[in-house]
Design an enzyme around this catalytic site. Sequence first.
Site, mmCIF file in Angstrom:
data_model
loop_
_atom_site.group_PDB
_atom_site.id
_atom_site.type_symbol
_atom_site.label_atom_id
_atom_site.label_comp_id
_atom_site.label_asym_id
_atom_site.label_seq_id
_atom_site.Cartn_x
_atom_site.Cartn_y
_atom_site.Cartn_z
ATOM 1 N N ASP A 190 0.831 -1.227 0.000
ATOM 2 C CA ASP A 190 0.000 0.000 0.000
ATOM 3 C C ASP A 190 0.858 1.267 0.000
ATOM 4 O OD1 ASP A 190 0.626 -0.358 2.751
ATOM 5 O OD2 ASP A 190 -1.409 0.086 3.450
ATOM 6 N N GLU A 226 -4.441 8.446 11.616
ATOM 7 C CA GLU A 226 -3.263 7.644 11.931
ATOM 8 C C GLU A 226 -1.962 8.405 11.614
ATOM 9 O OE1 GLU A 226 -4.296 3.657 11.070
ATOM 10 O OE2 GLU A 226 -2.431 2.830 11.863
ATOM 11 N N ASP A 285 -5.731 -0.646 5.327
ATOM 12 C CA ASP A 285 -6.554 -1.107 6.448
ATOM 13 C C ASP A 285 -7.784 -0.225 6.633
ATOM 14 O OD1 ASP A 285 -4.512 -2.863 6.724
ATOM 15 O OD2 ASP A 285 -3.698 -2.004 8.567
HETATM 16 MG MG MG Z 1 -2.896 -1.434 13.074
#
Ligand code: MG
Length: 380
Positions: free
Chosen positions: A31, A155, A167
């Site tokens: 990714d 994040e 994710d």
């Molecule tokens: Mg994680």
Amino acid sequence: MINFNLEYLKENSDYIYQAPARINLIGEHIDYNGGLVLPACVNLYLKAYVKKREDNKIRLQSQGFKNVVEVDLNHLQYNPRYKWAVYVIGSFYILKYNKFDIPYGLDIYFESDIPPGSGLSSSAAIIDVTLFLISDVYNLNISRLDITKYAKKVENDYCCLKSGIMDQAIIALGKKNNALLLDCNKIEYSYKNMILDDYSFLILKTNKPRKLTESKYNERVDECGKALNIIKNKYNVNNLCELNPDLLDDIKSLLNDEILFKRVKHVITEQDRVKRFSIALENGDINTLAKLLNESHESLKNDYEVTGIHLDTIVEAAINSGAIGARMTGAGFGGCAIALIKKDKILGFKEKVISYYEQRVNIIPDVYIIDIVDGVNRIK
Ligand code: MG
Ligand code: ADP
């Protein structure tokens, strides 16, 4: 004073939401290299019980996590004392920062059967479920694709963690019985039907505490960045995944560095495997799926060097116990593997895997039989 415990909130919650765990079928460490990945949601869930408040407070508690956290909606700056709750407070912060109106507070209680820190992405589950519930409770109409983008900001920008987008995307966009073929560069996606007839995927959890994951992960991100800079002197590409496997010989001499070459070799061959895997899924070609899973694990072991004894042994245990393909899933260095197995071989598989693995590494692993399920949703 509201009694802040699970029993109370379960009975009295205004809403309940759930986000699933995810596996990545293939396309590991891809990714952040701007390529195609193929994750799917699985039936382990993190649930959020939500009750509206009449003031500006956010109160957070999670089963199994000690600290209860209380913050004011007008003071959401990062603070390490929030511990696990940084993901939740970060989600409020990022949406407020992006000018969404959050007029009153909430009590939220989390309960989860996604094992945290095991590579099944409990972190993206808690971020996505929080963004989703904020959007739903306050009628903000944030699309699932935008949830993905804000989750990445939570994040990267709020928690200061390097991470790709896989994710966050799969947990927001996942669909029952489908894998998500996601282009991590363009953030475009399509669904690949995953009805495998007589075969099924299982999760094998090594139960090895993950150590060094973050620093090793960052090391791989940096190695890929360094290699890309050298390659860009000759090739007009924006990321490693744009390179074809037939360029590998040339890239080897261009890089003139064994370690960097091994990292690039994994990325380029893995990207090619994702493409072949998604064609094999369309054709129901189980043998090719199995072969690609095994090749992917070998590449992550030998070239990308992110597996380790526990993941290697559990993959070996799976093959030894009747699986036709298996590989680590997630960032590696411990965590989980997935295995592809004929349904009539599942009986007895778990015991064989446990015995093989325990004899060699002295830890009892967990084996989960899984279904491929929808992404984040409201259930009440
Ligand atoms: Mg994680
Ligand atoms: P992974 O995403 O592979 O499970 P991470 O280390 O990225 O592992 O994320 C784990 C972190 O996510 C935990 O340390 C905690 O901060 C948060 N988390 C996960 N599950 C929960 C939960 N049920 N309640 C509260 N925080 C959680």
